[in-house]
Write a protein that holds these residues in place. Structure first.
Motif, PDB file in Angstrom:
ATOM      1  N   GLU A  49       0.820  -1.217   0.000  1.00  0.00           N
ATOM      2  CA  GLU A  49       0.000   0.000   0.000  1.00  0.00           C
ATOM      3  C   GLU A  49       0.859   1.275   0.000  1.00  0.00           C
ATOM      4  OE1 GLU A  49      -3.082   1.646   3.174  1.00  0.00           O
ATOM      5  OE2 GLU A  49      -3.213  -0.526   2.847  1.00  0.00           O
ATOM      6  N   TYR A  50       1.910   1.285   0.830  1.00  0.00           N
ATOM      7  CA  TYR A  50       2.753   2.486   0.920  1.00  0.00           C
ATOM      8  C   TYR A  50       3.772   2.568  -0.221  1.00  0.00           C
ATOM      9  CZ  TYR A  50       1.037   3.537   5.643  1.00  0.00           C
ATOM     10  OH  TYR A  50       0.256   3.865   6.719  1.00  0.00           O
ATOM     11  N   GLY A  51       3.900   1.489  -0.985  1.00  0.00           N
ATOM     12  CA  GLY A  51       4.820   1.527  -2.114  1.00  0.00           C
ATOM     13  C   GLY A  51       6.285   1.444  -1.711  1.00  0.00           C
ATOM     14  N   CYS A  52       6.562   0.805  -0.585  1.00  0.00           N
ATOM     15  CA  CYS A  52       7.952   0.691  -0.106  1.00  0.00           C
ATOM     16  C   CYS A  52       8.841   0.002  -1.142  1.00  0.00           C
ATOM     17  CB  CYS A  52       8.015  -0.129   1.188  1.00  0.00           C
ATOM     18  SG  CYS A  52       6.790   0.355   2.413  1.00  0.00           S
ATOM     19  N   ASP A  71      18.544  -2.966   0.122  1.00  0.00           N
ATOM     20  CA  ASP A  71      17.839  -4.248   0.056  1.00  0.00           C
ATOM     21  C   ASP A  71      17.492  -4.664   1.498  1.00  0.00           C
ATOM     22  OD1 ASP A  71      17.142  -6.943  -0.176  1.00  0.00           O
ATOM     23  OD2 ASP A  71      18.679  -7.349  -1.694  1.00  0.00           O
ATOM     24  N   LEU A  72      16.228  -4.988   1.750  1.00  0.00           N
ATOM     25  CA  LEU A  72      15.818  -5.295   3.124  1.00  0.00           C
ATOM     26  C   LEU A  72      15.806  -6.804   3.410  1.00  0.00           C
ATOM     27  CD1 LEU A  72      13.037  -2.589   3.598  1.00  0.00           C
ATOM     28  CD2 LEU A  72      15.456  -2.474   4.197  1.00  0.00           C
ATOM     29  N   THR A  73      16.409  -7.589   2.513  1.00  0.00           N
ATOM     30  CA  THR A  73      16.535  -9.024   2.761  1.00  0.00           C
ATOM     31  C   THR A  73      17.419  -9.248   3.993  1.00  0.00           C
ATOM     32  OG1 THR A  73      16.464  -9.333   0.377  1.00  0.00           O
ATOM     33  CG2 THR A  73      17.152 -11.226   1.695  1.00  0.00           C
ATOM     34  N   ILE A  81      19.866   0.549  12.068  1.00  0.00           N
ATOM     35  CA  ILE A  81      18.886   1.015  11.093  1.00  0.00           C
ATOM     36  C   ILE A  81      19.436   2.321  10.527  1.00  0.00           C
ATOM     37  CG2 ILE A  81      16.539   1.861  10.750  1.00  0.00           C
ATOM     38  CD1 ILE A  81      15.879   0.249  13.416  1.00  0.00           C
ATOM     39  N   ALA A  82      19.579   2.371   9.195  1.00  0.00           N
ATOM     40  CA  ALA A  82      20.094   3.558   8.510  1.00  0.00           C
ATOM     41  C   ALA A  82      21.422   4.024   9.123  1.00  0.00           C
ATOM     42  CB  ALA A  82      19.058   4.689   8.538  1.00  0.00           C
ATOM     43  N   GLY A  83      22.179   3.086   9.676  1.00  0.00           N
ATOM     44  CA  GLY A  83      23.474   3.411  10.262  1.00  0.00           C
ATOM     45  C   GLY A  83      23.398   4.277  11.510  1.00  0.00           C
ATOM     46  N   GLY A 112       3.643   9.156   6.311  1.00  0.00           N
ATOM     47  CA  GLY A 112       2.426   9.124   7.115  1.00  0.00           C
ATOM     48  C   GLY A 112       2.064   7.716   7.563  1.00  0.00           C
ATOM     49  N   VAL A 113       3.085   6.888   7.800  1.00  0.00           N
ATOM     50  CA  VAL A 113       2.825   5.511   8.243  1.00  0.00           C
ATOM     51  C   VAL A 113       2.253   5.559   9.663  1.00  0.00           C
ATOM     52  CG1 VAL A 113       3.908   3.272   8.715  1.00  0.00           C
ATOM     53  CG2 VAL A 113       4.721   4.663   6.793  1.00  0.00           C
ATOM     54  N   THR A 114       1.128   4.916   9.871  1.00  0.00           N
ATOM     55  CA  THR A 114       0.504   4.921  11.205  1.00  0.00           C
ATOM     56  C   THR A 114       1.283   4.005  12.152  1.00  0.00           C
ATOM     57  OG1 THR A 114      -0.941   3.036  10.765  1.00  0.00           O
ATOM     58  CG2 THR A 114      -1.789   5.218  10.164  1.00  0.00           C
ATOM     59  N   TYR A 124       6.748  -7.887   9.765  1.00  0.00           N
ATOM     60  CA  TYR A 124       7.033  -8.533   8.476  1.00  0.00           C
ATOM     61  C   TYR A 124       8.537  -8.519   8.186  1.00  0.00           C
ATOM     62  CZ  TYR A 124       6.905  -9.854   3.600  1.00  0.00           C
ATOM     63  OH  TYR A 124       7.129 -10.514   2.407  1.00  0.00           O
ATOM     64  N   LEU A 125       9.180  -7.364   8.353  1.00  0.00           N
ATOM     65  CA  LEU A 125      10.601  -7.256   7.990  1.00  0.00           C
ATOM     66  C   LEU A 125      11.472  -8.165   8.858  1.00  0.00           C
ATOM     67  CD1 LEU A 125      11.001  -3.424   7.307  1.00  0.00           C
ATOM     68  CD2 LEU A 125      10.773  -5.272   5.635  1.00  0.00           C
ATOM     69  N   TYR A 126      11.125  -8.307  10.134  1.00  0.00           N
ATOM     70  CA  TYR A 126      11.924  -9.176  11.005  1.00  0.00           C
ATOM     71  C   TYR A 126      11.680 -10.650  10.710  1.00  0.00           C
ATOM     72  CZ  TYR A 126      13.415  -5.246  13.908  1.00  0.00           C
ATOM     73  OH  TYR A 126      13.979  -4.090  14.378  1.00  0.00           O
TER      74      TYR A 126
HETATM   75  C1  HEC Z   1      11.703   7.172  -2.071  1.00  0.00           C
HETATM   76  C2  HEC Z   1      12.381   5.954  -1.720  1.00  0.00           C
HETATM   77  C3  HEC Z   1      11.971   5.221  -0.452  1.00  0.00           C
HETATM   78  C4  HEC Z   1      10.717   4.801  -0.068  1.00  0.00           C
HETATM   79  C5  HEC Z   1       9.396   5.004  -0.784  1.00  0.00           C
HETATM   80  C6  HEC Z   1      10.903   4.041   1.167  1.00  0.00           C
HETATM   81  N1  HEC Z   1      12.220   4.025   1.522  1.00  0.00           N
HETATM   82 FE1  HEC Z   1      13.020   3.043   3.098  1.00  0.00          FE
HETATM   83  N2  HEC Z   1      14.836   3.838   2.681  1.00  0.00           N
HETATM   84  C7  HEC Z   1      15.128   4.612   1.581  1.00  0.00           C
HETATM   85  C8  HEC Z   1      16.518   5.048   1.666  1.00  0.00           C
HETATM   86  C9  HEC Z   1      17.258   5.917   0.654  1.00  0.00           C
HETATM   87  C10 HEC Z   1      17.040   4.475   2.851  1.00  0.00           C
HETATM   88  C11 HEC Z   1      18.450   4.649   3.412  1.00  0.00           C
HETATM   89  C12 HEC Z   1      18.374   5.719   4.468  1.00  0.00           C
HETATM   90  C13 HEC Z   1      19.675   6.053   5.108  1.00  0.00           C
HETATM   91  O1  HEC Z   1      20.491   5.149   5.347  1.00  0.00           O
HETATM   92  O2  HEC Z   1      19.855   7.251   5.406  1.00  0.00           O
HETATM   93  C14 HEC Z   1      15.954   3.719   3.453  1.00  0.00           C
HETATM   94  C15 HEC Z   1      16.083   2.984   4.617  1.00  0.00           C
HETATM   95  C16 HEC Z   1      15.118   2.098   5.086  1.00  0.00           C
HETATM   96  C17 HEC Z   1      15.313   1.178   6.152  1.00  0.00           C
HETATM   97  C18 HEC Z   1      16.607   0.989   6.907  1.00  0.00           C
HETATM   98  C19 HEC Z   1      17.461   0.066   6.074  1.00  0.00           C
HETATM   99  C20 HEC Z   1      18.864  -0.140   6.550  1.00  0.00           C
HETATM  100  O3  HEC Z   1      19.574  -0.908   5.876  1.00  0.00           O
HETATM  101  O4  HEC Z   1      19.253   0.397   7.570  1.00  0.00           O
HETATM  102  C21 HEC Z   1      14.158   0.467   6.290  1.00  0.00           C
HETATM  103  C22 HEC Z   1      13.885  -0.650   7.265  1.00  0.00           C
HETATM  104  C23 HEC Z   1      13.222   0.998   5.341  1.00  0.00           C
HETATM  105  N3  HEC Z   1      13.839   1.999   4.619  1.00  0.00           N
HETATM  106  C24 HEC Z   1      11.932   0.552   5.178  1.00  0.00           C
HETATM  107  C25 HEC Z   1      10.996   1.176   4.357  1.00  0.00           C
HETATM  108  C26 HEC Z   1       9.581   0.866   4.363  1.00  0.00           C
HETATM  109  C27 HEC Z   1       8.933  -0.218   5.189  1.00  0.00           C
HETATM  110  C28 HEC Z   1       8.992   1.708   3.457  1.00  0.00           C
HETATM  111  C29 HEC Z   1       7.524   1.858   3.164  1.00  0.00           C
HETATM  112  C30 HEC Z   1       6.725   2.327   4.283  1.00  0.00           C
HETATM  113  C31 HEC Z   1      10.054   2.507   2.870  1.00  0.00           C
HETATM  114  N4  HEC Z   1      11.246   2.169   3.448  1.00  0.00           N
HETATM  115  C32 HEC Z   1       9.876   3.435   1.857  1.00  0.00           C
HETATM  116  C33 HEC Z   1      14.274   4.949   0.558  1.00  0.00           C
HETATM  117  C34 HEC Z   1      12.907   4.723   0.558  1.00  0.00           C
END
Ligand code: HEC
Length: 128
Positions: A49-52, A71-73, A81-83, A112-114, A124-126
């Motif tokens: 839904e959020y297009g992640c 990659d979230l695998t 998380i995000a370093g 706007g994720v609730t 799910y991710l874990y």
């Molecule tokens: C427009 C692109 C974009 C969208 C849409 C997006 N992300 Fe991200 N996401 C990123 C980027 C870029 C990073 C890396 C951020 C950083 O390290 O500063 C990130 C980081 C993350 C991380 C941390 C990953 C890590 O290796 O530390 C998670 C978990 C994550 N996103 C989940 C989600 C989820 C769930 C959604 C949907 C609700 C989502 N993201 C939507 C671009 C996006």
């Protein structure tokens, strides 16, 4: 006798790992997942839904990834998380709701994720 000691040590290690990984929540100990109140199935629906997956490769979710985000695998094996944040359920929920506050200017937008959706997505991710 020796074998029994080894088995007991293994059980103690397993318990200690759960204390660390399960974050003291209910779920987890019985294998139901590390995020109390999080439903992985609802999480995968929310991810769509959020297009992640437009930015991330996420196992089990069809991806149109242009590899903008990581990659979230195997995400649960990651330390940070995000370093920035320790990789714990409550921190992940915080990140999903407000990445811009944690890493100002990151390419990941606030979407706007609730609270409940973030909890389900974390579950799910874990699980991957
Ligand atoms: C427009 C692109 C974009 C969208 C849409 C997006 N992300 Fe991200 N996401 C990123 C980027 C870029 C990073 C890396 C951020 C950083 O390290 O500063 C990130 C980081 C993350 C991380 C941390 C990953 C890590 O290796 O530390 C998670 C978990 C994550 N996103 C989940 C989600 C989820 C769930 C959604 C949907 C609700 C989502 N993201 C939507 C671009 C996006």
């Amino acid at each position: 006798m020796k074998a029994r000691k080894v088995a007991m040590a293994a059980a103690a290690i397993a318990t200690a790992m759960c204390v660390a990984a399960c974050d003291g929540g209910p779920g987890g100990a019985d294998g139901s997942g590390p995020v109390p109140g999080g439903d992985p199935e609802a999480g995968s629906a929310a991810i769509i839904e959020y297009g992640c997956a437009s930015c991330h490769t996420i196992p089990g979710v069809e991806s149109i990834s242009r590899t903008i985000g990581p990659d979230l695998t195997g995400f649960d094996d990651q330390i940070y998380i995000a370093g920035q944040l320790p990789n714990r359920p409550e921190e992940l929920i915080r990140w999903l709701q407000n990445p811009q506050e944690i890493v100002p200017g990151t390419a990941m937008p606030n979407m706007g994720v609730t609270q409940q959706d973030a909890r389900d997505i974390a579950a799910y991710l874990y699980d991957q």
